[in-house]
Write a protein that holds these residues in place. Structure first.
Motif, short mmCIF file in Angstrom:
data_model
loop_
_atom_site.label_atom_id
_atom_site.label_comp_id
_atom_site.label_asym_id
_atom_site.label_seq_id
_atom_site.Cartn_x
_atom_site.Cartn_y
_atom_site.Cartn_z
N LYS A 109 -36.60 35.03 -4.08
CA LYS A 109 -35.58 35.04 -3.02
C LYS A 109 -34.19 35.30 -3.59
O LYS A 109 -33.34 35.92 -2.95
CB LYS A 109 -35.61 33.72 -2.24
N PRO A 169 -32.27 33.57 -0.05
CA PRO A 169 -31.11 34.43 -0.22
C PRO A 169 -29.96 34.04 0.71
O PRO A 169 -30.20 33.47 1.77
CB PRO A 169 -31.66 35.81 0.18
N THR A 182 -28.39 38.29 2.47
CA THR A 182 -29.22 39.21 3.25
C THR A 182 -28.93 39.01 4.74
O THR A 182 -28.34 38.00 5.10
CB THR A 182 -30.70 38.91 2.96
N PRO A 183 -29.36 39.93 5.58
CA PRO A 183 -29.05 39.81 7.02
C PRO A 183 -29.55 38.52 7.65
O PRO A 183 -28.94 38.00 8.58
CB PRO A 183 -29.78 41.02 7.63
N VAL A 184 -30.65 38.01 7.19
CA VAL A 184 -31.10 36.68 7.60
C VAL A 184 -31.43 35.90 6.35
O VAL A 184 -31.69 36.47 5.30
CB VAL A 184 -32.35 36.69 8.52
N ARG A 185 -31.43 34.59 6.46
CA ARG A 185 -31.81 33.74 5.34
C ARG A 185 -33.30 33.42 5.47
O ARG A 185 -34.00 34.03 6.25
CB ARG A 185 -30.91 32.51 5.34
N ARG A 186 -33.75 32.47 4.67
CA ARG A 186 -35.19 32.18 4.72
C ARG A 186 -35.58 31.81 6.15
O ARG A 186 -34.88 31.09 6.83
CB ARG A 186 -35.55 31.03 3.77
N LEU A 187 -36.73 32.32 6.52
CA LEU A 187 -37.18 32.16 7.90
C LEU A 187 -38.24 31.08 7.99
O LEU A 187 -39.02 30.86 7.05
CB LEU A 187 -37.74 33.49 8.40
N ASP A 188 -38.26 30.41 9.11
CA ASP A 188 -39.19 29.30 9.30
C ASP A 188 -40.57 29.84 9.66
O ASP A 188 -40.87 30.10 10.84
CB ASP A 188 -38.64 28.39 10.41
N GLU A 189 -41.40 30.00 8.62
CA GLU A 189 -42.73 30.55 8.86
C GLU A 189 -43.66 29.51 9.48
O GLU A 189 -44.64 29.86 10.14
CB GLU A 189 -43.31 31.09 7.55
N THR A 190 -43.34 28.26 9.27
CA THR A 190 -44.15 27.20 9.87
C THR A 190 -44.00 27.24 11.38
O THR A 190 -44.99 27.20 12.13
CB THR A 190 -43.71 25.83 9.34
N LEU A 191 -42.77 27.34 11.83
CA LEU A 191 -42.51 27.42 13.28
C LEU A 191 -43.21 28.64 13.86
O LEU A 191 -43.84 28.56 14.91
CB LEU A 191 -41.00 27.50 13.52
N ALA A 192 -43.12 29.76 13.15
CA ALA A 192 -43.72 31.01 13.65
C ALA A 192 -45.22 30.85 13.83
O ALA A 192 -45.80 31.42 14.74
CB ALA A 192 -43.42 32.15 12.69
N ALA A 193 -45.84 30.08 12.95
CA ALA A 193 -47.30 29.92 13.02
C ALA A 193 -47.73 28.80 13.94
O ALA A 193 -48.81 28.82 14.51
CB ALA A 193 -47.87 29.70 11.62
N ARG A 194 -46.87 27.78 14.08
CA ARG A 194 -47.25 26.66 14.96
C ARG A 194 -47.06 27.03 16.42
O ARG A 194 -47.86 26.70 17.27
CB ARG A 194 -46.37 25.44 14.66
N GLU A 225 -36.65 38.74 4.85
CA GLU A 225 -35.18 38.75 4.85
C GLU A 225 -34.60 40.15 4.72
O GLU A 225 -33.47 40.40 5.15
CB GLU A 225 -34.63 37.88 3.70
N ARG A 260 -55.69 33.56 17.71
CA ARG A 260 -55.89 33.20 16.30
C ARG A 260 -57.07 33.91 15.64
O ARG A 260 -57.32 33.72 14.46
CB ARG A 260 -56.03 31.68 16.15
N GLN A 266 -41.78 35.76 16.28
CA GLN A 266 -40.36 35.42 16.29
C GLN A 266 -40.16 34.01 15.75
O GLN A 266 -40.99 33.13 15.95
CB GLN A 266 -39.87 35.47 17.75
N THR A 267 -39.05 33.80 15.07
CA THR A 267 -38.73 32.47 14.56
C THR A 267 -37.23 32.38 14.33
O THR A 267 -36.49 33.21 14.85
CB THR A 267 -39.52 32.20 13.26
N ARG A 268 -36.79 31.39 13.55
CA ARG A 268 -35.37 31.24 13.24
C ARG A 268 -35.20 31.10 11.74
O ARG A 268 -36.10 30.63 11.06
CB ARG A 268 -34.81 29.99 13.93
N ASP A 269 -34.02 31.49 11.25
CA ASP A 269 -33.78 31.30 9.82
C ASP A 269 -33.04 29.97 9.61
O ASP A 269 -32.80 29.22 10.55
CB ASP A 269 -33.04 32.51 9.22
N THR A 303 -46.88 36.75 10.88
CA THR A 303 -47.35 35.39 11.11
C THR A 303 -48.84 35.32 11.34
O THR A 303 -49.51 36.34 11.42
CB THR A 303 -46.57 34.74 12.27
N LEU A 304 -49.33 34.09 11.43
CA LEU A 304 -50.77 33.83 11.57
C LEU A 304 -51.53 34.60 10.49
O LEU A 304 -52.61 35.14 10.72
CB LEU A 304 -51.26 34.20 12.98
N VAL A 358 -50.24 24.32 10.47
CA VAL A 358 -49.85 25.01 11.69
C VAL A 358 -50.95 25.00 12.74
O VAL A 358 -50.69 25.19 13.92
CB VAL A 358 -49.42 26.48 11.40
N VAL A 375 -49.30 27.65 6.62
CA VAL A 375 -48.73 29.00 6.64
C VAL A 375 -49.39 29.89 5.60
O VAL A 375 -49.67 31.06 5.84
CB VAL A 375 -47.21 28.92 6.40
#
Lengths: 480, 449, 129
Positions: free
Chosen positions: A393, A453, A456-468, B103, B289, B298-301, B311-312, C38, C61
């Protein structure tokens, strides 16, 4: 200000028009029951052409690409995509309908035949199918060929052996071909030794799938003896050709005893990666397996190219139409530009670059396998005060795409680096310099890496949220 | 050589650093006895002008240009707005790697998220993936998904599936414990024989895979089919070979279908002699799944900014390996991005208009062909853009050959395909055709008797 | 949750006896190795399993992990909260993060599992590798 582009749907306004086509000039008399028609049009965006261009230009700005910079990704061979190939592939006179009569597309059929000829010469195998759409598709095709061959011999077997350093598509492809997968551990030298194979070689083994050089960048030096042992056992040797870049012009897999292999045109043969595809995964076979290649096949009869559609001994069709034709055009153009003079130079420079990086980073990072490496090298995170992920990163903050991380699985915190022959010495020196800075930061100020990072245009993204809570599409009035 | 940046001086410098005098030494791990590489057999390198000339010569051996074409059967000629080629050709879209480092990949990820959304809208279903190789392999993946999810091992295929799609499905399941059965067509209507379907549906059936518009050009009654299939708790899978139809006909979702798969080449991809094309798959939420292929979510940073990621991923081969939902890795990402651009440019009204034009053109042909002596339109109603004609004298291939001499590629003879009837020709109409073009076709057919 | 009353498997499942049925989950070690959970793929009630059969599936994940039946029996109940809140496996692995309950057909198999002390030694052994 670092605001990100809106979604195209968020730019949409009733009445905006991006399309410049006419109405039909035939009478508006449909011949279809109203019940079969859509009630309302799909809610696609309504955006002007101007705003569409702005939208995608804004998205383009957010993307790293090999046109813009170095991708040291192991086993990906992210080499330069020649621009002339784009022009050649876009030529109007190549864009035939796939069902155009064969006499009208002799040029296209010749392009495919010529590419096959090149691949035969480069690999020493007897013939190729150009149908598979990607490496994994090629692996699946290859495994079906193995199976068909053994079935015809009345010797259907159930098991395929795969090294623990293999790419995940290998066991997945073998599985879909109906095989049971048995993993062979790489030995302390990082390869599969003849004795390691013998320990697993039973009468039920249909094939060994081997990547060579393997994902550690190490040449599987026992491969010829392994091929012999397999053949004596009635088994076949499949080679995953993802790392062919190290062998071009140097050694031919056919000469090593390989029976079936796939190539990746989007790796070794410089076709653009497109953000994830399209690729193309031609499969080559030894002579005795030729009858099992999928249909259709291109064949030359006198001065004419013909297409064979039926063959009872073929595994069948693996794809619609002929394959990724426009990808093949680019690969052929690349090879024709390289010619015999440069084919070996590609491998030499690729291997030189990788060894240069290995030498320069060897003292600074842990190298778990000391054997000579070819076009790529794998370091581990042993002894590092931070995780491999954090180094990756932080590389982004310095404008570099990271190397492959956490693969192969047999190296802890793996950092797999393949520079390819496309990189200048300046780029390699810069990369090494940046790595030294980052490793220094890791010791003095590790939190800087863990927060990276930041540029960069975005920082680390929440992959857990994306998968949950997967949100896989935009919805009007939804939470965005 | 222009693709190789190293100079000889640099190579020497680097060799010194590494500690070898010749680059050959770096290859000493390869048994030299095996290194007989017959470089002499390879052609000599071509300069850029020579390369251009070589391909001009190759392209010059093709002779299809300038002919009026009504070829379809799974690949369709549509107008591609220049903006689509311009934008998709940019290096930032054409040359990145797979967006595993999100990113620095928000451009690709957001574009694919938009594409996924548009495909969900057009199919009327909940989730669309980020692409599969083509319509045929997408159909095969749907069969695997249905079997996996239902735990049942038999799959019914409509006889009116594109023959190449059926062939690919057969290839895919050949070594798996999956049984395929064919459901007959009702000759009169050109549609799935409802009675045969019902008689074959039982608790061993995982899914019924049907194509609409089907290979004969006929639009099926998706709603009835879905209802019949659901009675037996099986899945209804609709195959769509001409994605443009999604903008005119009742969507698969509206019909109650569980999965829609097919070919989206019509959305901005050149005919390109068959590839690269764009397989799509859209499903109801319950399959989310298990759907194969990549998915952008979609998510947030860390700063709370909206962003996108693959994802998935645990469904996929790089994690689940032999337990993965599919072995697919590289997909048709650039094609999907291009399709998204096309759909954005065409927009809500533009796509609906173009889609409708395809049908109106086909309908105009059918009406005008009504009185013709040497051909008969087999299904004169409830087609979309493709019309099946029966050649009354001689063969369909013969008629096609006669029209070819007049500069017209009239259609695809069904005899091209296994067990296809020799007297049948499939004609495809598109918004690129105008009335004059269709009149020319009709005149040429009339003269050919 | 008092771990002293639990039994443990080599695959890091914990087992709590409740008469003829057992409650099964994964240990703190397991949830830590997995990372953020997840999704939990739960078995159907009524499913019959032999000891060692994969019963459920936990996805994080970056990884996916099978949860094996620690004994032979039949699934009687699954944790309904895990659908909406799979993170319970991380937050409260021994309590709210329980995964499934099953009837026990061979009580002797329970004695093949480890008690807390043996499991803790087992964990120390893994850490030492």
């Amino acid at each position: 200000m670092n605001t990100l582009p809106k979604l195209i749907f968020e730019l949409s306004r009733e009445g905006k028009v991006g399309c410049g086509l006419n109405e039909a000039d035939v009478p508006a008399e449909p011949a279809i029951d109203a019940a079969l028609l859509r009630g309302t049009p799909a809610d696609l965006p309504q955006v002007s052409e101007v705003e569409i261009v702005r939208h995608y230009m804004a998205l383009a700005k957010l993307n790293y690409s090999v046109d813009a910079g170095f991708y040291p990704l192991g086993s990906c061979t992210m080499k330069y995509n020649p621009k002339i190939n784009e022009k050649l592939a876009a030529a109007d006179d190549l864009q035939a309908h796939p069902y155009a009569p064969h006499d009208l597309v002799q040029g296209n059929l010749e392009i495919m035949a010529r590419l096959e000829e090149w691949l035969v010469k480069l690999t020493g195998l007897a013939g190729f199918t150009l149908a598979p759409a990607a490496g994994a598709h090629g692996e699946f095709t290859g495994m079906l060929i193995v199976r068909k061959h053994l079935q015809e011999k009345g010797d259907a077997r159930k098991v395929v052996l795969i090294p623990d350093s293999a790419h995940g598509t290998n066991p997945a492809s073998a599985h879909f071909a109906g095989y049971e997968v048995k993993e062979i551990p790489s030995n302390s030298r990082g390869i599969i030794g003849l004795e390691d194979l013998r320990a697993h070689l039973t009468p039920d083994v249909a094939a060994l799938m081997m990547t060579n050089p393997n994902t550690l960048g190490i040449f599987e030096s026992d491969i010829a003896a392994i091929a012999e042992a397999l053949h004596a056992n009635g088994s076949l040797l499949y080679m995953d050709g993802a790392n062919l870049n190290a062998l071009l012009g140097v050694v031919r897999p056919g000469d090593l005893g390989v029976d079936v292999m796939h190539l990746n045109l989007h790796k070794t043969f410089a076709t653009p990666h497109g953000g994830g595809g399209p690729g193309s995964g031609p499969v080559g076979v030894a002579a005795r397996l030729l009858p099992h290649l999928p249909v259709p096949r291109i064949r030359k009869k006198g001065d004419t190219f013909e297409v064979v559609y039926d063959d009872p001994r073929s595994i069948g069709r693996v794809k619609n139409f002929y394959g990724q034709f426009l990808v093949m055009v680019r690969a052929l153009a690349y090879l024709m530009a390289l010619g015999r003079e440069n084919v070996m130079r590609v491998a030499e420079d690729a291997v030189l670059n990788a060894n240069y990086i290995r030498k320069r980073l060897e003292g600074k990072l842990d190298l778990p396998y000391k054997a000579p490496t070819l076009h790529e090298v794998v370091f581990s995170d042993d002894g590092l005060p931070v995780k491999t992920l954090d180094i990756a990163k932080r590389l982004l903050d310095f404008g570099f795409h990271p190397f492959t991380i956490y693969f192969p699985l047999i190296v802890h915190g793996a950092m797999m680096i393949e520079p390819t022959e496309s990189e200048s010495k300046e780029t390699l020196d810069e990369f090494v310099a940046v790595m030294e800075v980052i490793l220094g930061e890791a010791r003095e100020n590790p939190d800087l890496l863990r927060q990276a990072p930041t540029r960069t245009p975005v920082r680390r993204l929440d992959e857990t949220l994306a998968a949950r809570k997967p949100v896989l599409r935009w919805r009007k009035g939804g939470d965005t | 050589m222009r693709y190789l940046p190293l100079t000889d001086a640099e190579r020497e410098e680097m060799r010194k650093v590494i500690g070898v005098s010749e680059v050959k030494e770096l290859f000493s791990c390869i048994p030299s006895g095996k290194c007989h590489f017959p470089l002499g057999q390879l052609p000599a390198a071509l300069s850029e002008p020579e390369l251009v000339a070589a391909f001009k010569e190759l392209a010059g051996k093709n002779a299809f240009s300038g002919r009026l074409s009504f070829l379809g059967a799974g690949a369709y000629d549509h107008f591609i707005p220049e903006v689509v080629s311009y934008l998709s050709g940019k290096g930032e879209f054409l040359t990145p790697y797979t967006p595993y480092q999100p990113e620095v990949s928000q451009g690709s990820l957001q574009a694919i998220f938009e594409y996924q959304t548009m495909m969900a809208m057009l199919t009327g279903l909940d989730v669309a993936n980020a692409s599969l190789y083509d319509g045929a392999t997408a159909a095969a993946e749907a069969v695997l998904l249905a079997v996996r999810r239902s735990g049942r091992s038999r799959v019914l295929l409509a006889s009116t599936l594109h023959p190449e799609y059926a062939a690919v499905i057969r290839t895919y399941v050949q070594n798996l414990p999956i049984e395929l059965r064919t459901v007959a067509v009702e000759e009169e209507s050109g549609r799935v024989d409802g009675g045969d379907l019902r008689s074959r549906l039982d608790d061993s059936v995982a899914a019924f895979v049907f194509q609409s518009p089907n290979f004969l050009g006929v639009v099926e009654d998706g709603g009835s089919i879905a209802a019949a299939v659901h009675e037996r708790k099986a899945y209804a899978v609709q195959v769509v070979a001409e994605a443009m139809s999604l903008a005119y006909l009742a969507s698969p979702g509206e019909c109650g279908v569980d999965m829609a798969v097919g070919e989206a080449q019509s959305f901005g991809l050149s005919l390109g002699f068959g590839g690269p094309y764009l397989g799509f798959m859209a499903v109801r939420e319950e399959f989310m799944r298990q759907i194969p292929g990549r998915l952008v979510g979609q998510t947030r940073d860390l700063d709370g900014k909206r962003g996108y990621v693959l994802t998935l991923s645990t469904r996929e081969q790089h994690i689940k390996r032999e337990k993965a939902t599919s072995n697919i890795c590289s997909n048709e990402a650039w094609c999907a991005l291009r399709a998204g651009m096309y759909l954005a440019v065409m927009g809500k009204a533009g796509l609906a208009r173009a889609a409708r034009a395809c049908h109106l053109n086909a309908a105009y042909f059918v009406r005008s062909a009504a009185g013709m002596k040497n051909i008969r339109v087999v299904y004169a109603r409830n087609f979309y853009n493709e019309v099946l004609i029966e050649v009354k004298k001689g063969s369909a291939a013969g008629l096609a050959a006669a029209l070819k001499k007049k500069g017209i590629l009239a259609g695809v003879p069904l005899s091209w395909f296994e067990a296809g009837r020799k007297d049948r020709l499939l004609l495809a109409f598109s918004e690129v055709h105008d009335r004059a073009a269709i009149d020319r076709l009709l005149a040429a057919i009339g003269e050919a008797s | 949750m008092a771990q002293e009353n639990l039994l443990f498997s080599k695959d890091h499942e914990w087992v709590r006896s409740e008469g003829g049925t057992v409650v099964v989950g994964v240990t703190d070690y397991a949830q830590h190795e997995l990372g953020d959970v997840v999704y939990v793929d739960l078995p159907a009630a009524g499913k019959e399993l032999r000891k060692g059969d994969p019963a459920a599936n936990i996805e994080s994940v970056k990884a996916v992990s099978d949860v094996y039946a620690p004994v032979s029996g039949k699934i009687t109940e699954v944790n309904p909260k895990l659908n909406a809140t799979p993170e319970l496996v991380n937050q409260d692995p021994f309590g709210e993060g329980w995964i499934f309950k099953m009837s026990v057909t061979q009580a002797s198999e329970l004695s093949e599992l480890m008690d807390l002390r043996k499991y803790e030694e087992y964990l120390k052994g893994i850490a030492g590798e």
